[in-house]
Each structure stands twice: as C-alpha cells, then as structure tokens.
Write an enzyme that holds these catalytic residues in place. Structure first.
Site, PDB file in Angstrom:
ATOM      1  N   HIS A   1      52.794  -9.058  21.135  1.00 53.89           N
ATOM      2  CA  HIS A   1      52.343 -10.007  20.113  1.00 53.89           C
ATOM      3  C   HIS A   1      51.242 -10.930  20.607  1.00 53.89           C
ATOM      4  CE1 HIS A   1      54.024 -12.031  16.235  1.00 53.89           C
ATOM      5  NE2 HIS A   1      52.725 -12.017  16.253  1.00 53.89           N
TER       6      HIS A   1
ATOM      7  N   LYS B   1      54.055 -11.707  -6.219  1.00 57.46           N
ATOM      8  CA  LYS B   1      54.131 -10.329  -6.732  1.00 57.46           C
ATOM      9  C   LYS B   1      52.857  -9.909  -7.448  1.00 57.46           C
ATOM     10  CE  LYS B   1      59.134  -9.861  -6.939  1.00 57.46           C
ATOM     11  NZ  LYS B   1      60.294  -9.409  -7.715  1.00 57.46           N
TER      12      LYS B   1
ATOM     13  N   ASP C   1      54.517  -4.563   8.139  1.00 54.34           N
ATOM     14  CA  ASP C   1      54.276  -5.224   9.429  1.00 54.34           C
ATOM     15  C   ASP C   1      55.166  -6.452   9.550  1.00 54.34           C
ATOM     16  OD1 ASP C   1      52.057  -5.590  11.775  1.00 54.34           O
ATOM     17  OD2 ASP C   1      52.647  -7.528  10.964  1.00 54.34           O
TER      18      ASP C   1
ATOM     19  N   TYR D   1      58.814 -13.610  13.438  1.00 55.42           N
ATOM     20  CA  TYR D   1      58.901 -13.995  12.025  1.00 55.42           C
ATOM     21  C   TYR D   1      60.339 -14.274  11.589  1.00 55.42           C
ATOM     22  CZ  TYR D   1      54.282 -11.719  12.085  1.00 55.42           C
ATOM     23  OH  TYR D   1      52.996 -11.329  12.383  1.00 55.42           O
TER      24      TYR D   1
ATOM     25  N   ARG E   1      49.816 -10.868  -6.764  1.00 56.19           N
ATOM     26  CA  ARG E   1      48.776 -10.548  -5.768  1.00 56.19           C
ATOM     27  C   ARG E   1      49.103  -9.271  -5.013  1.00 56.19           C
ATOM     28  NH1 ARG E   1      48.777 -16.637  -3.909  1.00 56.19           N
ATOM     29  NH2 ARG E   1      47.663 -17.550  -5.661  1.00 56.19           N
TER      30      ARG E   1
ATOM     31  N   LYS F   1      56.881  -6.365  16.829  1.00 53.97           N
ATOM     32  CA  LYS F   1      56.096  -6.949  17.928  1.00 53.97           C
ATOM     33  C   LYS F   1      57.003  -7.603  18.960  1.00 53.97           C
ATOM     34  CE  LYS F   1      52.514  -8.067  14.540  1.00 53.97           C
ATOM     35  NZ  LYS F   1      53.327  -8.183  13.331  1.00 53.97           N
TER      36      LYS F   1
ATOM     37  N   ASN G   1      46.096  -9.600  19.595  1.00 50.15           N
ATOM     38  CA  ASN G   1      45.406 -10.794  20.090  1.00 50.15           C
ATOM     39  C   ASN G   1      44.847 -10.618  21.502  1.00 50.15           C
ATOM     40  OD1 ASN G   1      46.005 -12.582  17.767  1.00 50.15           O
ATOM     41  ND2 ASN G   1      48.119 -12.273  18.433  1.00 50.15           N
TER      42      ASN G   1
END
Length: 906
Positions: free
Chosen positions: A400, A557, A333, A338, A559, A367, A450
């Site tokens: 978005h 990494k 995603d 970003y 996690r 998005k 959203n």
C-alpha cells in the site's frame, strides 16, 4: 414606509423583512445597551431583529452546540433568555448539519431554519442530503459592495434560498473579528458620489444596493442617529447606472476573517480555507466556553459530519459494492486500511450466490498495510484479509505504501508524545514475502502502490527477483497526469493504476482541502458538454485512452451508474491533448496518514516519497553513507538537552545519517537520542550511520584512540560508522581505530587537495580516506575539490550547505545570506519548495553527501523532502553560476598554523 411591508418570501412559506436590525455590539458596549437600542430600533420601525447566542445578548446556533443532542437545548436556552415561545428563524452560525434543526422546527420552537457562512458546496451537501425534510430558507453571509457575493447570490436564488447580508456597511472594525488593514467601505468615493446625488448617506446607499438586488440586509448600529437614518432606506431608489457602478466596486475584500487570532494560528490558513475546513469540523463542545482552547491557547475542534455527523457506516460498503457489481463493475479495489473488507467480501459472495457473477468474473485487489511490511508479517496479513473476505484468493495483492510503521494492531502507531513510530524494513525483503504468497496461491498477482520510479527500480534490480510488480497504483488525474511515471512503467511492462482519478473526495484525513476542484475545471466541463457526458466520465475516459487502469470510487448510486458509461464514447486526439495540458503537478492525497481525536490532529509524516536511507553513496571501503545527513552542531546558547529532542525528531522524520563531533560537546545527548529510537523500535543500530570527529587537540597518534573511546563512552555505542579528522593532519592512528573495530570507516574534514595528496601518497597507506567533509554551498561550490575527490574515489560531504547559522565564534557575519539569493528563490518558487531544499538538492544531484543542520522542527521535516523533486540541467547550471568563493567558516583562529587548509585554491 413601514419596512414590515418590504418582505421576502422564504421557501417554507414564511416571510422575512428585507431590512433587519443587527444586535451584535462592539466589545466595549454594555449588555444593557442592547436593551435600549433594540427598543429604539423597534420604535423607529424595524421589525426584523437579528441576534445570536455568540453575541451573548441573545438566538443563532453557535459552533459549540452543533452536536445533534445539543441543538434543541441550545434553542431552548435562547428562548429562556428571550422569554419567548418561539423564534421566527433559527440558523447554524457556522457550517455544520441541519438534521437536529429540523426537529426543532417540528417541535414548533422555530418557524424556519437556515444557515450562515455556508459556501455553495456546503449548501449543496445539505440540499443533496438523503431524506432532507426542510431545506435552508436562508444563508446569512458577509455581503457588501467590496464583497458582493454575486455567484453565491445566483446559486441561492436558483435554489429558492434567501441571501441575508451581514457586514453590509463594511465593518465596525472590531479587532477580534475584522482585518483592520482593509479600506473603510463607507469612505469609498463611488459610494460617496452616489450618496451625494441622492442626498443620502453612503451607508444608506450600501443598504439600498442590497435590497434592490433581492438580498435581505442587516443594518447593525448602536448609534440612535444612524438607526433612524437606516430605516430611510425605502425612501429612494438607485438607478441602473448606480447599481452597475456599485457592482464594479467588488474586490473580494472580506472584513470578517473569523477568529484571525485563533483559527489562523491553528490552521495557518486564510479565512476562505477555514470555510472549507468547517465542512467537517465544529468547535469542541466545552460547557459555556464560546471559543474552547487547549493549554496552548489554540481552538479545540470537534469532528462532525455536515449531514449525518458520522462516518459512512460499514454496512454502506456492502450495499454500494453489490450495486457496483449489478451495474457492471468487475474490478473491486479495497485494502486492510479501509477496514471494510468483511463487508466488501460479503457483497461479492452475495452477487456470486445470486448468479450475477462467478468468482472468476470478479478481479479483487487488496493491499498490504505499512504495519505489516516485515517479511514474516506479510502472509499473515493476507490470510487475515482472506478470512475477512471469506474468499480463497485475491486477484492482486499490493504494497500500500513504501514506508514501514511499527507492527501491531494500531494502523497508525504512535509513541507517548503522539509521534509516529516508524519501522526499518528493506522493501526487497517484503517483496520476497509477496512472491511466496503468489507461489502459495493466495494471490494471483502482486504489485505496489505509491512507489516512485526509483523505488520501482530497487525492486526491479533486486538480485534473484522472481516476479516483478504487475502494477503501480498511484494518484493520477488530469491535474497530476504522471506522464513520466507512466512512461517508466510502460517501459518495464508495469500497469499504472490510477486512484483519485476524479480529483478527491475531500476527506480531511487524506486530502488537502485548499486545492481546486478538478471536476469544476472549465476544460473538462467544455469537453464533457461536447460529448454530453459528465466531467467525471471524461476524466475516467482520459485515463483509459492513455492505457491506465482507473479506479472510479463513489458511494453515490447515481454516479456509480454514470461511471460505467465510460466505454460509451471516445475522446478525440484534440481532447486528449487539451486534458494533457491541464497537468499542474497538484497532489490531492498528500498521504499525511492523519488520525483525528477531538481537537487533535495526530499526523504521521510519511509525506516524503523516498526513504532517504535508500539514497546512499558507496564509500571506497565498501560501506554506504546516506546522501542526506542530519547535522547536530549548535550555537553555544542552545541547551545541550535540545540535542536529544531534535535528534530523536530527525530520526522520526526519516534521517538515518547523524553527524556530530567531540567539538560540538553534545555526543552524550545525541547518543541518548539514537539509543532511545533503537529502544522504541523506530530503528535498529545498523540503520543509523553515525559520524564522529577527532578534534585538533587529540591529533597526536597516541591520543586518537582514547579520543574515539571517549566519544563511544559518551554515545554509549559500540562503534561509530565514520570517524574523521576534524582538522588536517595524518591519519595513521585512525587506521588503528578501524582495525580495532571502533569505527567502520575513516575520513577527513577541511582538507585541501594537497593535504589529501599527502595522505594518499603516504608510504604504507592501509586505508585511504573514504570522505572529505568541507564547507560547500552554491556560493562555494568546491567544484575543483569535488573533481579531485571523485577521481580518487573519495566522497565529498558538504557542511554549511545552507550558508551558515551566523554563529559569531565561527562565521563572518558580514557575508550575504545564501538563502535570500534571487536565483535560488526563483528556482524554489518554480518547484514549490524552499530555497534551502533547492540548495540541498543541488548537492545531491552533484554526487555530494549533504548535511542539513537545523534545530527547528519545521525545517527538519522540510529538509527530508529533498528527494521529492529534481532540478533540471538548466537549473543546475544557474546554481553553478552563483559560485563566488565565499567562505562563511574561514576558521581564522587556525590561520597561522602551517597546515591551515584555505591557503590553497582548493
């Protein structure tokens, strides 16, 4: 006893005397006094001397020198002031990074390095920093019997970090630093009783308490008698009972609330909240100024990172995305916002090239950002993403955020005053453009993000809908479980996708840092322990078992590998119910869309989830009126020029219904504001619903048209959307204004039901009034008049909805304040809203169009949030019960007129 012999070993092998002499003097003390008392302290036996650059008597690293390139020069300046070759310990005075300090230690300028005023999370960030060379040897914090820091002490001990206590005797009551309303520690009866028993002073007992706990303590005094007394701390010992009694004094009282006059005004937060902020901010480097301020005397902050002093590099997105694919992730995603799609695309292509995956194995989501919501910009935006990704298609393309911003290269467009520039876009047209992208094969599926349920309904109910949204991506986690939205989405076969599923990454531009940490929740921790998983994996599993698609975002990494284990276990129904019970409607990502420059926070207020433009009421002539309006009437003492600024601000904040009148004597200024926001692209003329009113001196038929033309001339507009009679008389002349195209609709104001009947029963009536604008609030709920108007397809418009502005010319000042009503206050507290918002929401849920009048910018912004919550039937009933037939605007100067409207019950 020479205190030098009472030392604590630091984790780098050096030793620190457990009793130190603090040199920060009170404001009135002369600098020369520091010389004398420090000499005296050494003479009586002190061997640990604590100072700082900020004390201006020189050694610690102050916030203005936290940039890496300034750290060594700051230490060298301290050494020059001290005329010493090195210091024994150099510490960060307020939370920021350690990398540059490591270089000072390597250069031999300091033997040890540490920190001050760090909480445990800030310490963890340092300890977990990749490539850490030297961990902090100490953490110097406020610590005394009223704030014993027991948890922080345990944490520091577990990591071999020495806790150093300042403020160990309470405080010197210096008003710039200390909250003067707190009790005086050394007058505490428990300390006094223990001191009496040991024949010592309460101050010595407080110091001894710290030493017996394993805390290094700083005894600060410029009084020679007390300095001599303090060195006697090694001459006695507290019993276990004494220690327990002093432990029991802990009240979490913090004397040093740090710059309460500056920081709190800047942030509007408590001191502990500032500690959280300090993880990401220092004070702006400003030459010799210790507390650099802007022209408004607010502190200027500098953007810094705790460990690296920079944002995550774009190249990191490449590596972690490749790693995520390697460990098993197939749903990636990202978004134009970003600013890393080029790197993410490179990672995907790399893993396709090396045979790890095929293109069809990867589900990629992009998005559409708010600056590209105009229909003609949608496909170019998607093509740009595809060009960055170097992919032929995306699997899912979603809107978005349902708030449009002015198109252009800037992600957060602002006007010359730093205010956001919004764009007026019908999301249904945007959706049609997305449908075309799907038809063109540029995306396999299309969705939204959203959106609340009403915004989804708007898309679903769009005439000619070709493809409904496949998903709605929203913040969703155990503290905000979105159960109602999930049910709604399931009922329409729309998949809910959860972002922020682990709470948040505490990113300052997006996240409220004052909220609790989800992953520290005891319920999640207990369930995780039972399943031998992490709380994060439990939070992810919870969503999957609810039928929610969940996004696990991490650049760590370890996690990333942990998160993929979400399919290795299952939560029991009891676990699921327990996690459901954690819902608190806590929203971490408040979507403030912040962009920061040094010391400046430029905020785009897109916080409201519903564009009030879409909350409209249909009038009986086919036009629509926004349910929330902005009232521009002001007391005579308010300058006319203020109407320009607040009306512009109201439009920027989202208001599209502007209410004014010839009687308000500000239509020229209001018109200027509207034209200004049309000119800068914030709105188009058709987006604004403007109401004007014909005043009582122009009610003769031959004067009505000239009165409207005068208003239009003042406004410099071609037409008004609604023209109403300000006080009761017939409206035949208004019909002619409508026929002439000078107003789209016509209505009345302050009419009772009999006066309305008179109009409705007029022979040859061409247009009936579309509305009746009257005083209406919980103390005068106009329920009978509302029923009458509804029965005749006339919209009731409420003015004075918040009670009154207490303007003497119009309002009875002896009446109670509506917004202080305990029922409204209780309901407001429950919803975490203001009583004013509850009063406005009450009207909207009754089907009343409501005017929110304020010249206060903070309140204007608050009022637009009226669509963010809903009152329950029980709350509506409770507010109905407040009706007392209290009329603030009784218009006594009209009381002798035969048409005075308030002679009737309604």
């Amino acid at each position: 006893m020479d205190p030098k012999g009472q030392r604590a070993k630091l984790n780098d092998g050096h030793f620190i005397p457990v009793l130190g002499f603090g040199t920060a003097e009170v404001k009135e003390a002369a600098k020369s006094e520091a010389l004398e008392v420090t000499k005296f302290a050494i003479e009586v036996g002190f061997r640990h001397i604590d100072c700082a650059y900020v004390y201006q008597n020189e050694e610690q690293l102050w916030c203005t020198f936290l940039r890496p390139e300034l750290v060594r020069p700051a230490l060298e300046k301290s050494l020059k002031n001290l005329q010493l070759d090195y210091v024994d310990l150099y510490i960060i005075h307020f939370p920021l990074a350690t990398k540059a300090l490591e270089k000072c230690k390597d250069a031999g300028l300091t033997k040890s390095i540490g920190v001050s005023n760090f909480n445990h999370k800030q310490l963890e960030k340092i300890l977990n920093k990749p490539g850490l060379k030297y961990k902090p040897v100490c953490n110097q914090v406020e610590c005394h019997p009223y704030l014993n820091q027991s948890k922080l002490l345990d944490f520091c001990k577990s990591h071999d970090i020495v806790l150093v206590a300042y403020g160990a005797l309470g405080s010197q009551r210096v008003k710039e630093w200390v909250n003067l309303n707190h009790p005086v520690l050394l007058e505490d009866p428990v300390l006094s009783a223990i001191a009496k028993k040991h024949k010592q002073t309460p101050a010595l007992v407080a110091l001894r308490y710290q030493i017996q706990r394993g805390v290094v303590v700083l005894a600060k005094s410029y009084n020679k008698k007390r300095i001599k007394e303090n060195i006697q701390v090694f001459d006695f010992e507290l019993t276990p009972e004494d220690m327990k009694a002093i432990d029991g004094l802990n009240r979490n009282i913090r004397y040093y609330e740090f710059l309460v006059g500056n920081i709190q005004r800047h942030f509007g937060k408590r001191r502990q909240d500032f500690l959280v902020q300090s993880r990401v901010q220092g004070v702006k480097c400003s030459g010799e100024e210790l507390f650099p301020k802007d022209e408004n005397q607010r502190l200027i902050f500098d953007s810094l990172d705790l460990c690296h002093m920079c944002e995550v590099p774009k190249s990191e997105a490449l590596e972690v995305t490749k790693f995520a694919i390697e460990v098993g992730f197939r749903h990636i995603d990202s978004a134009h916002l970003y600013q890393n799609e080029e790197q993410v695309g490179q990672a995907i292509r790399s893993k396709i090239d090396d045979g790890t995956v095929k293109r069809e194995d990867v589900f990629y989501t992009s998005k559409l950002w708010s600056t590209s919501l105009r229909p003609e910009l949608v496909r170019p935006a998607l093509e740009k993403s595809l060009n960055n990704l170097q992919l032929d298609y995306v699997d899912l393309y979603i809107i978005h955020f349902p708030v449009a911003l002015k198109p252009g290269e800037a992600l957060f467009p602002k006007d010359e005053n730093g205010k956001p520039i919004f764009d007026s876009v019908d999301l249904c047209r945007t959706w049609e453009a997305l449908e075309k992208c799907k038809d063109a094969g540029l995306t396999k599926s299309i969705g939204v993000s959203n959106f609340n349920h009403k915004q989804l309904e708007k898309i679903l109910n769009k005439p000619g809908l070709k493809y409904k949204p496949v998903c709605n991506q929203v913040e969703c986690h155990p503290y905000l479980n979105q159960s109602k939205l999930l049910d709604f989405c399931k009922s329409h076969d729309i998949v809910l996708v959860a972002y922020g599923a682990l709470g948040s990454q505490r990113i300052k531009e997006w996240v409220n840092p004052n909220l609790p940490f989800l992953l520290e929740d005891p319920v999640l921790s207990a369930i995780a322990k039972k399943h031998k998983q992490t709380p994060a994996v439990v939070a992810l599993r919870y969503q999957i078992q609810r039928g929610v698609v969940v996004l696990a975002k991490s650049y760590n990494k370890k996690r990333i590998k942990e998160n993929i284990q979400v399919f290795d276990f299952e939560l029991t129904p009891k676990d699921m119910k327990a996690i459901d019970g954690l819902n608190r409607s806590i929203r971490y990502n408040e979507l403030l869309l912040q962009k920061r420059k040094i010391g400046v926070c430029l905020v785009i207020e897109a916080k409201q989830t519903m564009d009030p433009k879409s909350q409209r009421v249909k009038l009986n002539d086919g036009h629509f009126i926004p349910a929330l309006g902005f009232g521009t009437g002001a007391p005579p003492e308010v300058p006319k020029s203020e109407a320009v600024e607040v009306t512009k601000f109201a439009i920027e904040a989202g208001f599209r219904h502007i209410d004014s009148a010839h009687a308000y004597q500000n239509e020229e200024q209001v018109g200027q504001a509207i034209r200004s926001k049309i000119a800068d692209g914030t709105v188009k003329r058709e987006d604004i619903f403007y109401t004007s009113k014909v005043w009582s001196t122009s009610l003769r038929p031959e004067l009505v048209l000239p009165a409207l033309e005068k208003s239009l001339k003042d406004l410099q507009l071609d037409y008004v959307d609604l023209y109403i009679i300000h006080q009761p008389v017939a409206l035949m002349a208004l019909e002619k204004c409508k026929d002439a195209g000078l107003t789209k609709s016509i209505g009345v104001s302050n009419f009772n039901h009999k006066q309305l009947e008179k109009i409705l029963n007029k022979p040859g009536l061409k247009y009936k009034p579309v509305c009746n604008q009257v005083e209406c609030h919980p103390y005068l709920n106009q329920s009978k008049l509302l029923e009458f108007c509804k029965s005749h397809d006339i919209v009731l418009v409420a003015y004075g909805a918040l009670g009154a502005q207490r303007t003497l010319q119009w309002v009875n000042p002896n009446l109670p304040f509506l917004l202080e009503d305990p029922v409204l206050s209780a309901i407001a507290k429950k919803h975490k809203q203001t009583p004013a918002l509850v009063a406005l929401r009450y009207q909207i849920q009754r089907g009343v169009v409501v005017l929110a009048k304020s010249y206060n910018r903070k309140r204007i912004k608050e009022n637009i949030q009226v669509f963010d919550f809903e009152l329950t039937p029980e709350e509506m009933k409770a507010i109905e019960g407040l009706n007392s037939n209290i009329r603030y605007y009784d218009l006594q100067h009209f009381v002798d007129h035969p048409e005075y409207p308030y002679s009737e019950e309604y």
